[in-house]
Design an enzyme around this catalytic site. Structure first.
Site, mmCIF file in Angstrom:
data_model
loop_
_atom_site.group_PDB
_atom_site.id
_atom_site.type_symbol
_atom_site.label_atom_id
_atom_site.label_comp_id
_atom_site.label_asym_id
_atom_site.label_seq_id
_atom_site.Cartn_x
_atom_site.Cartn_y
_atom_site.Cartn_z
ATOM 1 N N ILE A 65 0.836 -1.196 0.000
ATOM 2 C CA ILE A 65 0.000 0.000 0.000
ATOM 3 C C ILE A 65 0.878 1.255 0.000
ATOM 4 O O ILE A 65 0.657 2.191 -0.780
ATOM 5 C CB ILE A 65 -0.954 0.006 1.226
ATOM 6 C CG1 ILE A 65 -1.899 -1.211 1.177
ATOM 7 C CG2 ILE A 65 -1.749 1.316 1.300
ATOM 8 C CD1 ILE A 65 -2.820 -1.299 -0.027
ATOM 9 N N SER A 69 -10.506 -0.711 5.090
ATOM 10 C CA SER A 69 -9.855 -1.749 4.266
ATOM 11 C C SER A 69 -10.381 -1.720 2.831
ATOM 12 O O SER A 69 -11.370 -1.056 2.517
ATOM 13 C CB SER A 69 -10.142 -3.120 4.877
ATOM 14 O OG SER A 69 -11.497 -3.462 4.615
ATOM 15 N N CYS A 70 -9.727 -2.508 1.989
ATOM 16 C CA CYS A 70 -10.117 -2.590 0.579
ATOM 17 C C CYS A 70 -11.570 -3.051 0.422
ATOM 18 O O CYS A 70 -12.347 -2.447 -0.323
ATOM 19 C CB CYS A 70 -9.175 -3.524 -0.164
ATOM 20 S SG CYS A 70 -8.846 -5.068 0.710
ATOM 21 N N ASN A 71 -11.946 -4.110 1.134
ATOM 22 C CA ASN A 71 -13.321 -4.612 1.013
ATOM 23 C C ASN A 71 -14.335 -3.593 1.532
ATOM 24 O O ASN A 71 -15.375 -3.359 0.917
ATOM 25 C CB ASN A 71 -13.469 -5.931 1.791
ATOM 26 C CG ASN A 71 -12.877 -7.100 1.031
ATOM 27 O OD1 ASN A 71 -13.211 -7.316 -0.138
ATOM 28 N ND2 ASN A 71 -11.993 -7.842 1.667
ATOM 29 N N ARG A 75 -9.264 -12.852 -1.825
ATOM 30 C CA ARG A 75 -8.011 -13.434 -2.339
ATOM 31 C C ARG A 75 -7.188 -13.986 -1.163
ATOM 32 O O ARG A 75 -7.240 -13.444 -0.051
ATOM 33 C CB ARG A 75 -7.215 -12.389 -3.141
ATOM 34 C CG ARG A 75 -6.813 -11.114 -2.384
ATOM 35 C CD ARG A 75 -5.458 -11.253 -1.739
ATOM 36 N NE ARG A 75 -5.025 -10.060 -1.065
ATOM 37 C CZ ARG A 75 -5.149 -9.859 0.244
ATOM 38 N NH1 ARG A 75 -5.759 -10.747 1.001
ATOM 39 N NH2 ARG A 75 -4.651 -8.761 0.796
ATOM 40 N N HIS A 92 -16.725 -7.398 8.126
ATOM 41 C CA HIS A 92 -16.863 -6.342 7.111
ATOM 42 C C HIS A 92 -18.100 -5.461 7.323
ATOM 43 O O HIS A 92 -18.037 -4.248 7.111
ATOM 44 C CB HIS A 92 -16.886 -6.958 5.708
ATOM 45 C CG HIS A 92 -15.677 -7.814 5.446
ATOM 46 N ND1 HIS A 92 -15.648 -9.170 5.723
ATOM 47 C CD2 HIS A 92 -14.450 -7.490 5.001
ATOM 48 C CE1 HIS A 92 -14.445 -9.652 5.428
ATOM 49 N NE2 HIS A 92 -13.701 -8.662 4.994
ATOM 50 N N HIS A 132 -10.491 -9.465 -4.889
ATOM 51 C CA HIS A 132 -11.643 -10.008 -4.168
ATOM 52 C C HIS A 132 -12.857 -9.937 -5.097
ATOM 53 O O HIS A 132 -12.900 -9.110 -6.005
ATOM 54 C CB HIS A 132 -11.992 -9.161 -2.940
ATOM 55 C CG HIS A 132 -10.871 -8.930 -1.976
ATOM 56 N ND1 HIS A 132 -10.257 -9.938 -1.274
ATOM 57 C CD2 HIS A 132 -10.277 -7.785 -1.561
ATOM 58 C CE1 HIS A 132 -9.329 -9.429 -0.463
ATOM 59 N NE2 HIS A 132 -9.322 -8.123 -0.628
#
Ligand code: NAD
Length: 339
Positions: A12, A139-141, A168, A194, A220
């Site tokens: 990142i 986070s990414c999700n 992933r 999440h 993902h």
């Protein structure tokens, strides 16, 4: 110019460094490494001054031909703001360092909400981040979920969200993590973290999430159902998605139906590191059944949070107070073109 330091120049951190460098109103004053590595050599090529967490390792850097500008503490003295890109859990231990230096700090989604007391997504709560000393970019999700849920909520109202995250196993360069041959329930209990994480940004949303990890590194994939307050058509939903500057529609004419093909497409587009910064919603999957909206979206774990960090910097520095202006500036500097 906003002076930005990157503490933890990894997956990142290195991307945020390049994204910051591409902006007209900010510059990288230094990045930190713990040991000489391929990434450190690239940082040298990019002209980023390198600071080190442990000055005892200075000789090892010198041996690798990597000039050391000083310690992390030295780097913080020169910065207006630091982006912490250290591994999840390590970032929290840096808080005392940032407090001592009196520097603004951004943590990533691997840390708990409490580390900063404020969780950020540019489209959802940019204005609430203005002037803050500490912010966590989710986070990414969670970023991918927040973008699309906020857009649907603004346009039609959201009754509830139910989502399954197929995650992933590891990032592509990671050689010591799996699974290699299993579908792992992560966690086996429901909900996964999440949904509550989305609530740190959008507290009023009724959301339940389930998650599993599969043997892939590419991206993902989310399978999402959103019950809307209004009766709307598929075209109404697609129009909102199409007009969103961080949602990309994977067009049926590309015949793409996997993360692998999408990653290849983004690479062929010439994106740096083949990064998909936006949500990749598969247009063919978008469907309305009554008031329930269904779709699949791909989330590139290494990329979507990068541009959010750039907007968080602008908000915290209080220079740009309009979210859309910052988002546009960030996207334009990245030469963001539609999928
Ligand atoms: P990474 O392991 O790729 O990079 C971390 C970097 O920090 C490495 O270069 C490491 O050497 C360095 N580091 C370790 N300890 C340090 C210390 N004490 N001081 C300075 N540097 C130190 O990790 P990453 O994947 O980039 O993750 C960073 C954060 O971003 C985590 O919170 C993670 O949860 C979050 N995040 C990761 C992803 C992803 O897919 N990789 C996506 C979204 C958010």
């Amino acid at each position: 110019m906003i002076k930005v330091a990157i503490n933890g120049y990894g997956t990142i951190g290195k991307r945020v460094a390049d994204a910051v460098s591409a902006q007209k109103d900010m510059e990288i004053i230094g990045v930190s490494k713990t040991k000489p590595s391929a990434e450190a050599l690239i940082a040298v090529q990019r002209g980023y001054p390198i600071y080190i967490a442990d000055m005892g390792k200075k000789d090892a850097f010198a041996k690798a031909g990597i000039p050391v500008a000083g310690s992390v503490e030295d780097m913080l003295k020169k910065a207006d703001i630091v982006v912490d890109g250290t591994p999840g859990g390590v970032g929290e231990s840096n808080k005392a360092l940032y407090e001592k230096a009196g520097v603004k700090a951004i943590w990533q989604g691997g840390e708990d909400h409490e580390v900063a007391g404020f969780s950020f997504n540019a489209h959802a709560n940019y204005k609430d981040a203005i002037g803050r000393q500490f912010v966590r970019v989710v986070s990414c999700n969670t970023t991918g979920l927040c973008r699309v849920i906020k857009a649907m909520d603004d346009a039609f109202g959201v009754v509830k969200v139910r989502a399954v995250m197929v995650r992933r196993g590891a990032d592509p360069h990671v050689v010591k993590k799996g699974p290699i041959d299993a579908v792992v329930l992560d966690p086996p209990t429901i909900p996964s973290h999440h949904g509550p994480d989305v609530n740190t940004v959008l507290p009023h949303i009724d959301i339940v999430t389930m998650a599993m990890i599969v043997p892939t590194t590419q991206m993902h994939m989310h399978a999402i159902t959103i019950e809307l307050k209004k009766e709307v058509s598929r075209d109404d939903v697609l129009a909102v998605m199409r007009s969103h500057n961080r949602i990309g529609l994977v067009q049926p004419k590309t015949a793409i139906k996997s993360t692998a093909e999408l990653k290849e497409y983004v690479m062929d587009m010439g994106r740096p590191r083949s990064d998909l910064w936006e949500n990749g919603i598969f247009e063919a999957s978008v469907n309305m059944v009554g008031r329930e909206l269904f779709f699949f979206q791909a989330i590139h774990q290494e990329a979507d949070v990068v541009i959010e960090n750039v907007d968080a910097i602008r908000a915290m520095m209080g220079i740009v107070t309009d979210p859309e202006t910052s988002i546009r500036m960030t996207n334009e500097a990245m030469q963001f073109t539609a999928l």
